[in-house]
Structures are given as structure tokens and as C-alpha cells.
Design an enzyme around this catalytic site. Structure first.
Site, PDB file in Angstrom:
ATOM      1  N   LYS A 210       1.029  -0.962   0.017  1.00 48.24           N
ATOM      2  CA  LYS A 210       0.172  -0.028  -0.056  1.00 48.24           C
ATOM      3  C   LYS A 210       0.898   1.275   0.057  1.00 48.24           C
ATOM      4  CE  LYS A 210      -2.664   3.267   1.023  1.00 48.24           C
ATOM      5  NZ  LYS A 210      -2.265   4.712   1.191  1.00 48.24           N
TER       6      LYS A 210
ATOM      7  N   GLY B   1       6.993   5.304   8.684  1.00 48.67           N
ATOM      8  CA  GLY B   1       5.960   6.275   8.788  1.00 48.67           C
ATOM      9  C   GLY B   1       5.842   7.164  10.126  1.00 48.67           C
ATOM     10  N   SER B   2       4.978   7.943  10.327  1.00 51.34           N
ATOM     11  CA  SER B   2       5.031   8.540  11.466  1.00 51.34           C
ATOM     12  C   SER B   2       4.734   7.788  12.956  1.00 51.34           C
ATOM     13  CB  SER B   2       4.023   9.965  11.455  1.00 51.34           C
ATOM     14  OG  SER B   2       2.588   9.447  11.543  1.00 51.34           O
TER      15      SER B   2
ATOM     16  N   GLY C 254       2.210   4.752  13.300  1.00 52.56           N
ATOM     17  CA  GLY C 254       2.730   3.541  13.798  1.00 52.56           C
ATOM     18  C   GLY C 254       1.934   2.873  14.996  1.00 52.56           C
TER      19      GLY C 254
ATOM     20  N   GLU D  26       9.270   1.190  11.292  1.00 49.45           N
ATOM     21  CA  GLU D  26      10.265   2.350  11.369  1.00 49.45           C
ATOM     22  C   GLU D  26       9.784   3.555  11.321  1.00 49.45           C
ATOM     23  OE1 GLU D  26      12.483   4.949  10.112  1.00 49.45           O
ATOM     24  OE2 GLU D  26      12.369   4.133   8.062  1.00 49.45           O
TER      25      GLU D  26
ATOM     26  N   CYS E 220      13.508  10.180   7.716  1.00 47.79           N
ATOM     27  CA  CYS E 220      13.436   9.822   9.161  1.00 47.79           C
ATOM     28  C   CYS E 220      14.829   9.720   9.971  1.00 47.79           C
ATOM     29  CB  CYS E 220      12.833   8.714   9.190  1.00 47.79           C
ATOM     30  SG  CYS E 220      13.482   7.235   8.329  1.00 47.79           S
TER      31      CYS E 220
ATOM     32  N   GLU F 186       9.666  15.991  15.962  1.00 52.29           N
ATOM     33  CA  GLU F 186      10.218  15.716  14.301  1.00 52.29           C
ATOM     34  C   GLU F 186       9.596  16.719  13.431  1.00 52.29           C
ATOM     35  OE1 GLU F 186      11.162  11.837  11.571  1.00 52.29           O
ATOM     36  OE2 GLU F 186       9.217  12.156  12.342  1.00 52.29           O
TER      37      GLU F 186
END
Length: 494
Positions: free
Chosen positions: A189, A242-243, A247, A264, A298, A398
Site C-alpha cells: 500500500k 511512517g510517523s 505507527g 520504522e 526519518c 520531528e
């Protein structure tokens, strides 16, 4: 929706044919209800393609095709042949490298040179894991002369891969290549902002001889399709990049089915520069660490933790170099492309504007950039915030943009404490001529990867993942394979 057959030229580069359908069970298909979503060129703010917006029925179909392939032709494919297929995929990616790079730049906005590097890395992942496909062997366990005991490495099953928008092709290859090498099937996806290279990859996998249904790609809105995949009873493992908030949701949804996950997530990684460092190397490394892909990485080195003795000298060099960095359409191959969306640019700007309002010095940058001919693009200036307090949001959170926060320290020991002073633990770098100091830092810093005298050191072979809010599990290298096989132990009395 737009006419995908229209060919155009942007920044002097011809636009290639673009994929426009999902791939389920080896067939190119539209969404069950015919709905589509648009994808925007971040450097112009204009729609240049559209793709299907998958329904829950499409997710069910993709998972079912993956399960059928898992039980059928893929299971019967010899490991050595899996390796040969993956090697052919690598060759085909290299053959189509320029087309894939142009598509990636249009979709994500990154400079063409970076997209070309990403395409090469994607090919490298398939090549690397091709070599391990017929070497995933178990162990014999010595229980004595009356027993034979051994282990097998078996595929975990159907793997779901939720792909981020900042490195679409690389992240797809990073997860799919080891999954296929271990004998799994995959449902991918891609992010709704950057769906195209995951679809283009499907054609290359089929051309390489991958059986239908082993790789399936569904496009659509993440909140619906991503959740459906993560909680699907036919999915055996989820790999998510992702964020942090997303996550956490992925883990919660997967937990209802006790589905394993690799996460991750975000980072706020420090680049430590001690007083004895080679400042020229440190400047080059810091620029790459924070401004690659406009800081939308990231593992970006988004904090410069620097000894007070060299702070002024290095800041002067950094500011001068940052002001020289070109900003423009990715197909023109500048040093910095746009941010991925207008909403993301507003988020980045809010962090910087807030810092300025709190009295933090903006050494350079600090606002949007208008590029002639691309006035609708989402450009933001390379920015440096100087002498930031450890508790400030631009240090603790972040930003995911071209914004470097500088933290000044007075010793190597303080540098370790400052480096560890956020809730993230993805990467860390250090510049020093003292190898003992470097190794003590590597021992004491809380991070999944440590770079010494070069940021982003390593590559496909080196395990990648984080601690704390940066997630868990490892991708890349041999360590990534552990997520994609399960160990079965067989013991017999003889």
C-alpha cells in the site's frame, strides 16, 4: 479525472508513460467502485496523474490473491529460482532506471539525482536478497544420540507493506525484496501522495517471472486501506514506515489479530561535532544529513550538537553553504526540491515561526521560497536555528523538513547527554579525530545506527531501525530477514 495519456515536458524533461491501475493477482485493475485519487507534482502544485482509490473489497481481493499464490506456484518455486527472479528484477530496474527516476521525482518532488540514487538502491536490494534466497537454512540441535532435532526457516505468510511518501520505491524494495527471498507474498500500500513507482515495479516483477499474486499493489487513502490491511485476518506480518502516531495505530490494529509488525518511525537524530573534528568534513556531512530530500528523511541529522570551541567557525561555514544551495523543480536537479505538500510546508513553517517568536535566532532561511516558473510549488528555504534550548519543540519534535536545530555543548560527555535527550533513537553521528571518543559515544548513545566521521554511512547491508519512539525491528542487511521467516523446530526420537 485527468487524461493520463497526455504527455508533457517539465524543466526540459519529457514525462514518460505513467501507471494508472492497481495490480491484484497479476491483473491491472481499477477500484471496485471506480473511484480515483489524484497525485500532485509538489513543485507545481498541479495534478499530473491519478490512480484508483481502493475499497475494502479490493483489499480483500489483494490479500486473497496473495494467499492463493502462497499456497500455489510460489510455494513450489525452488529457493534458487526465487533468487534468479529477484536478480532479474534488479536488472530490469536498472534498464528502466531513468523512467523510474523521473516518475519518482514527479511524485515526491525530490531532485532527479536523488531519485536516480534511489532507483539504483532499489535494484541493489533485490540483488542483495537474491543471494540469500537459497541460504536460509536452519540448525541442527545436539540432544544426544537418541534424538534428531533441527529447525526450519519457513515463510511467515502474506506480508503487508505500508509505504511512506518520502522514499516510495526504495522503501518498497527494502521490504518486499527480503519478504520474497524468504518465500512470502506481498500486498503493498503506497502512500496516497506517491503511489506511482510501486505500481511501475509490479510490471517489472511480472516481466522477471514472478508468479501472479505474489506482489499486489493497492492504492488509496491510508486511514481506510492501511487499517484494513493491518487488521486483515489474511495478513501475517505488517511492515510499516511512517510517523509515530500512525505507527502506534498500526500496532494497535495489528494487535487485535496478534499480527507481528516491524515499525520504522520518526527520528530527531543528532550530528555531534567535537572540537577536534575535521570541520570541512563535518560541514559536508551536516549539509547532507539535513538537506537531502529537503529534510524529509526519518534518519535526517536534524540536530547539530557542537562543541562551543568550534561553534562559531562551523556555523559561519554552514550558513554560507546553506545559502548557496539551489532550490527548484526536482527535474531540474537542484540541491533541494519542494516539500511534499502545501499542508506539510505549513507545518514546517509553523515550527520555524514558533521558534522565531520564542526568540530563537534564525541564522539563515526561515521561510517559503518562490521559484520562478513554479510559483505554485511547495518550496521552503534551507534553515538553521542557532543555540536552541534542549526543551524546545524544534529539538524535541520531528519537523521533517530542511530545518537544522543547533545545540551547543562544552564537552564530549555533555554531547552524549544532549544526543540522548529526545524521545527518539533512530540514528546518531559523530565527527572527531579521536577514535576512542567516537567508540565511547557509539557505546553510550541510544540509537539504532551510529555513523562516525560520515553521516549516512553504510548501505543496503547494514541493519536499520530504532529505539524508543523510533520503533522496533530491523530492516536492511541480514537482520531484516528475521521478520519474514518463522522458525519451526522438529524433534524425533530414533
Amino acid at each position: 479525472m485527468m487524461d493520463r495519456a497526455v504527455h508533457r515536458e517539465i524543466a526540459g524533461v519529457a514525462i514518460p508513460d505513467l501507471p494508472g491501475q492497481m495490480v491484484i493477482g497479476g491483473r491491472e485493475v481499477d477500484a471496485a467502485d471506480g473511484d480515483r485519487i489524484e497525485t500532485v507534482d509538489p513543485a507545481t502544485g498541479r495534478v499530473f496523474a491519478d490512480v484508483p482509490s481502493a475499497t475494502l473489497a479490493d483489499v480483500d481481493a489483494a490479500v486473497e490473491e496473495a494467499r492463493k499464490a502462497l499456497r500455489g506456484p510460489w510455494r513450489a518455486t525452488l529457493p534458487a529460482e526465487r533468487g534468479r527472479i529477484l536478480n532479474r528484477v534488479a536488472q530490469l530496474i536498472r534498464r528502466d532506471a531513468e523512467r523510474l527516476a523521473v516518475i519518482e521525482t514527479l511524485d515526491s518532488g525530490k531532485p532527479l539525482a536523488e531519485s536516480r540514487g534511489d532507483v539504483s538502491t532499489a535494484a541493489g536490494y533485490f540483488e542483495y536478497y537474491a543471494g540469500i534466497a537459497d541460504k536460509l537454512q536452519g540448525d541442527g540441535i545436539p540432544l544426544g544420540t537418541d534424538y534428531m532435532s533441527f529447525t526450519l526457516h519457513e515463510p511467515v505468510g502474506v506480508t503487508a507493506h505500508i509505504i511512506p511518501w518520502n522514499f516510495p520505491l526504495v522503501t518498497t524494495a527494502r521490504g518486499v525484496a527480503p519478504a520474497l527471498a524468504a518465500g512470502n507474498t506481498a500486498v503493498v500500500k503506497p502512500a496516497s501522495q506517491t503511489p506511482l513507482t510501486a505500481l511501475a515495479l509490479a510490471g517489472l516483477l511480472a516481466e522477471a517471472g514472478l508468479p501472479a499474486g505474489v506482489y499486489n499493489a493497492v492504492t488509496g487513502r491510508g486511514g481506510v486501506i492501511g487499517d484494513a490491511l493491518c487488521g486483515h485476518p489474511g495478513v501475517d506480518h505488517v511492515t510499516f514506515t511512517g510517523s509515530v502516531p500512525t505507527g502506534i495505530n498500526v500496532m494497535k490494529v495489528a494487535a487485535d489479530r496478534v499480527t507481528s509488525v516491524t515499525l520504522e518511525l520518526g527520528g530527531k537524530s543528532p550530528v555531534v561535532v567535537l572540537a577536534d573534528a575535521d570541520l570541512d568534513a563535518a560541514v559536508e556531512g551536516t549539509l547532507k544529513a539535513i538537506y537531502m530530500n529537503a529534510g524529509q528523511v526519518c534518519s535526517a541529522g536534524s540536530r547539530l550538537v557542537i562543541d562551543r570551541k568550534v561553534h562559531a567557525a562551523m556555523l559561519e561555514r554552514l550558513v554560507a553553504r546553506a545559502r548557496q544551495l539551489s532550490v527548484g523543480h526536482g527535474l531540474g536537479d537542484p540541491k533541494l526540491g519542494p516539500l511534499v505538500s502545501d499542508s506539510h510546508r505549513r507545518t514546517v513553517a509553523a515550527y520555524v515561526d514558533g521558534a522565531r517568536a520564542r526568540g530563537i535566532a534564525v541564522a539563515t532561511g526561515g521561510g517559503p521560497v518562490e521559484v520562478a516558473g513554479f510559483e505554485g510549488g511547495y518550496f521552503y528555504a534551507p534553515t538553521i536555528l542557532d543555540a536552541v534550548d534542549a526543551r524546545d519543540p524544534v529539538v524535541q519534535e520531528e519537523i521533517f523538513g530542511p530545518v537544522l536545530a543547533v545545540q551547543v555543548v562544552d564537552s564530549a560527555e555533555e554531547a552524549v547527554d544532549v544526543a540522548n535527550g529526545t524521545p527518539f533513537g533512530l540514528c546518531a553521528g559523530i565527527y572527531t579525530r579521536d577514535i576512542s571518543r567516537a567508540m565511547r559515544f557509539a557505546r553510550d548513545v541510544d540509537a539504532g545506527q551510529v555513523f562516525i566521521n560520515q553521516y549516512f554511512a553504510g548501505g543496503i547491508q547494514t541493519p536499520f531501525g530504532g529505539t524508543k519512539l523510533s520503533g522496533f525491528g530491523r530492516e536492511k542487511g541480514l537482520a531484516a530477514l528475521a521478520a519474514y521467516y518463522q522458525v519451526k523446530c522438529i524433534t524425533a526420537r530414533i
